[in-house]
Design a protein around this motif. Structure first.
Motif, short mmCIF file in Angstrom:
data_model
loop_
_atom_site.label_atom_id
_atom_site.label_comp_id
_atom_site.label_asym_id
_atom_site.label_seq_id
_atom_site.Cartn_x
_atom_site.Cartn_y
_atom_site.Cartn_z
N ILE A 32 0.86 -1.19 0.00
CA ILE A 32 0.00 0.00 0.00
C ILE A 32 0.89 1.23 0.00
N PRO A 33 0.78 2.11 -1.00
CA PRO A 33 1.59 3.33 -0.98
C PRO A 33 1.21 4.21 0.20
N LEU A 34 2.17 4.50 1.03
CA LEU A 34 1.90 5.30 2.21
C LEU A 34 1.37 6.69 1.88
N PRO A 35 1.87 7.38 0.84
CA PRO A 35 1.33 8.71 0.54
C PRO A 35 -0.17 8.69 0.23
N VAL A 36 -0.65 7.60 -0.38
CA VAL A 36 -2.08 7.51 -0.68
C VAL A 36 -2.89 7.37 0.60
N VAL A 37 -2.42 6.53 1.50
CA VAL A 37 -3.11 6.37 2.79
C VAL A 37 -3.11 7.68 3.56
N ARG A 38 -1.99 8.38 3.55
CA ARG A 38 -1.91 9.66 4.25
C ARG A 38 -2.85 10.68 3.61
N GLY A 39 -3.01 10.62 2.28
CA GLY A 39 -3.92 11.54 1.62
C GLY A 39 -5.36 11.33 2.04
N VAL A 40 -5.77 10.07 2.15
CA VAL A 40 -7.12 9.77 2.60
C VAL A 40 -7.30 10.20 4.05
N GLN A 41 -6.29 9.94 4.88
CA GLN A 41 -6.36 10.38 6.27
C GLN A 41 -6.49 11.89 6.36
N LEU A 42 -5.70 12.60 5.58
CA LEU A 42 -5.74 14.06 5.60
C LEU A 42 -7.11 14.57 5.20
N SER A 43 -7.68 13.99 4.16
CA SER A 43 -8.99 14.45 3.70
C SER A 43 -10.08 14.18 4.73
N GLN A 44 -10.04 13.00 5.36
CA GLN A 44 -11.06 12.69 6.35
C GLN A 44 -10.90 13.55 7.60
N GLY A 45 -9.67 13.80 8.01
CA GLY A 45 -9.45 14.68 9.15
C GLY A 45 -9.93 16.09 8.88
N LEU A 46 -9.65 16.59 7.68
CA LEU A 46 -10.11 17.93 7.33
C LEU A 46 -11.63 17.98 7.20
N SER A 47 -12.25 16.89 6.78
CA SER A 47 -13.71 16.85 6.73
C SER A 47 -14.29 17.01 8.14
N PHE A 48 -13.69 16.32 9.11
CA PHE A 48 -14.07 16.52 10.50
C PHE A 48 -13.92 17.98 10.88
N ALA A 49 -12.77 18.56 10.57
CA ALA A 49 -12.48 19.93 10.99
C ALA A 49 -13.42 20.93 10.33
N PHE A 50 -13.71 20.74 9.04
CA PHE A 50 -14.62 21.65 8.35
C PHE A 50 -16.01 21.60 8.96
N SER A 51 -16.48 20.38 9.25
CA SER A 51 -17.79 20.25 9.90
C SER A 51 -17.77 20.89 11.28
N ALA A 52 -16.67 20.73 11.99
CA ALA A 52 -16.56 21.30 13.34
C ALA A 52 -16.64 22.82 13.31
N ILE A 53 -15.97 23.44 12.34
CA ILE A 53 -16.01 24.90 12.24
C ILE A 53 -17.43 25.38 11.97
N LYS A 54 -18.17 24.64 11.15
CA LYS A 54 -19.58 24.99 10.91
C LYS A 54 -20.38 24.90 12.20
N TYR A 55 -20.12 23.86 12.99
CA TYR A 55 -20.84 23.70 14.26
C TYR A 55 -20.55 24.86 15.20
N ILE A 56 -19.31 25.34 15.18
CA ILE A 56 -18.92 26.42 16.09
C ILE A 56 -19.48 27.76 15.62
N ARG A 57 -19.41 28.04 14.35
CA ARG A 57 -19.77 29.37 13.84
C ARG A 57 -21.26 29.56 13.63
N TYR A 58 -22.00 28.48 13.33
CA TYR A 58 -23.40 28.63 12.97
C TYR A 58 -24.27 27.74 13.84
N ASN A 59 -25.53 28.18 14.02
CA ASN A 59 -26.50 27.37 14.74
C ASN A 59 -26.82 26.11 13.94
#
Length: 470
Positions: free
Chosen positions: A128-155
């Motif tokens: 398994i190419p490690l950069p590909v796994v890291r890319g998926v991890q990065l995208s999923q982590g940022l998806s969490f973070a983007f949703s979290a910012i929406k929860y904080i800023r908006y009702n």
């Protein structure tokens, strides 16, 4: 006669140094038990509020997992949500249903059971190419973070609507105001820093045989005290307390006793959506983070004990989900981050997770699904803060990409996953890009004479395997 020299025995330097003088007592184990709640709490809360996860069933089954793994492995083996499945369920629209989350967990469990029982786990992982796994991890982590910012800023209103309507800005004041969320962020940063667990270089005041001066020793002690605070648990308890202040009638709606177990019914559409949208990006992450990384970290943290078996850990993840997902329990796995966190806060044996499992069992049996009534009043701003730290923790796993080529593959994979709203699409594009880059670096040598056929031999450059997982 020449003197024979015995080669020195190689030693493993622990990633996290042990604390000298800390006894493996009851207090240390209980303190270590909360080490992974910073990830567990926000994901469970979010799935409960957004995807109608059966909270009582999840608490009861995860308590059984904690107790069983603590006894079987003898280590503070964490039981954490499958982050990629949770990220897809929460961040993508439409949200995954309870049955689709369960089929994603069962599909992932089947893959890990197969790889573990056949002995293919290490073989499959090697390619398994490690950069590909890291890319998926990065995208999923940022998806969490983007949703979290929406929860904080908006009702947000996850209880009465199926889709989150982030349109009305959150007010500054109030029991779920922006000021409360910002205060929670500041508290978590001050208490936990950037998430380092190894602030204790030497409790006796020395580091590498160099004595610390009074100022540095004071800083060292202050960081030790701050890092020992179960900050995420405190923030969660604050949110729990505010639930009753926001709506005192919660007391009248609480019903004691667990929810009735029921076997979920799955359609072909549930299996298709659960596998394609959530299981495909989760499987490589589970292979990397839930099996290989946990086994290697166990050897670093406990060098005097036998390293965890890849086969046993892989089968453990598969069995847990094959037991609970049929009843609607949240898909779970083991995680290196949870193991490091529990070790950091004092856990040294399976007793820590046994205590944690006992606490979950009490909540699940006493409050049952009526605990959801409390969660319906949980301040979404605080939930967003906890979710933000969980997402950043997941995304930071990609920080070990050292070359431009590795970073290029990782970032393209993450960008496709985020903009295409499909981690599976990003994973496939990452694999294709990785192969194209390796093909570009192939050296071709050949000769031809007259009208004869050319004989070609292609060989890859020596560093082609550097990006593969060792």
């Amino acid at each position: 006669m020449e003197e024979q020299h015995t080669p020195p025995t190689p030693t493993t330097t622990p990633l996290l140094r042990s604390r000298r003088g800390v006894k493996n007592n009851l207090t240390s184990e209980i303190s270590g038990a909360v080490g992974d709640l910073g990830t567990f709490i926000p994901i469970v809360l979010t799935l409960t509020l957004v995807c109608n996860l059966d909270l009582s069933t999840t608490l009861i089954f995860t308590s059984l997992y904690n107790i069983a793994t603590g006894i079987l492995f003898g280590l503070p083996m964490p039981v954490q949500p499958m982050k990629s499945i949770a990220a897809v369920a929460v961040s993508e629209s439409p949200h995954l249903t309870q049955s689709q989350i369960a089929t994603a967990g069962l599909s992932t469990a089947a893959a890990l059971l197969f790889l573990g029982s056949t002995g293919l786990m290490s073989f499959f992982y090697r390619f398994i190419p490690l950069p590909v796994v890291r890319g998926v991890q990065l995208s999923q982590g940022l998806s969490f973070a983007f949703s979290a910012i929406k929860y904080i800023r908006y009702n947000q209103d996850f209880v009465t609507t199926t889709k989150s309507s982030a349109t009305i800005p959150r007010p500054w004041l109030g029991l779920d105001g922006l000021l409360l969320a910002i205060s929670a962020v500041l508290f978590l940063v001050l208490a936990t820093g950037s998430g380092d667990y190894n602030v204790d270089n030497d409790p006796d005041g020395e580091s590498d045989n160099v004595p610390l001066n009074r100022s540095r020793l004071g800083l060292h002690k202050r960081l030790r005290i701050l890092s020992a605070i179960p900050a995420a648990l405190i923030v969660f308890l604050l949110g729990l307390f505010l639930c009753f202040l926001r709506d005192p009638t919660i007391f009248n709606d609480l019903k004691f006793g667990p929810s009735k177990f029921k076997v979920l019914k799955f359609t072909w559409e549930d299996w298709k959506i659960g596998f394609l949208r959530a299981a495909i990006p989760q499987i490589p992450l589970s292979v990397l983070n839930s099996v290989i990384a946990v086994c290697k970290l166990s050897g670093d943290l406990f060098p005097d004990r036998e390293e965890l078996s890849v086969t046993r850990v892989s089968i453990s993840v598969g069995v847990m989900n094959f037991v609970g997902c049929w009843f609607g329990a949240m898909p779970v796995c083991h995680g290196a981050g949870g193991l490091a966190g529990q070790y950091r806060f004092g856990a040294r044996s399976g007793m820590a997770v046994v205590f944690l499992g006992a606490g979950k069992m009490v909540i699940g049996l006493v409050f049952g699904n009526s605990f959801v009534r409390i969660l319906s009043e949980f301040p979404i701003g605080i939930l967003g803060v906890l979710l933000l730290f969980a997402g950043i923790e997941l995304a930071m796993a990609s920080r070990d990409m050292n070359t431009k080529e590795e970073s290029f593959v990782m970032l393209v994979c993450a960008a496709v996953s985020l903009t295409g709203s499909s981690a599976a699409l990003g994973f496939g594009c990452g694999i294709l890009l990785f192969l194209l880059l390796k093909l570009r670096k192939m050296e071709c040598c050949g000769s031809a004479s007259g009208f004869g056929l050319s004989k070609w031999m292609c060989r890859s450059s020596a560093d082609d395997s550097d990006a593969l997982i060792p």
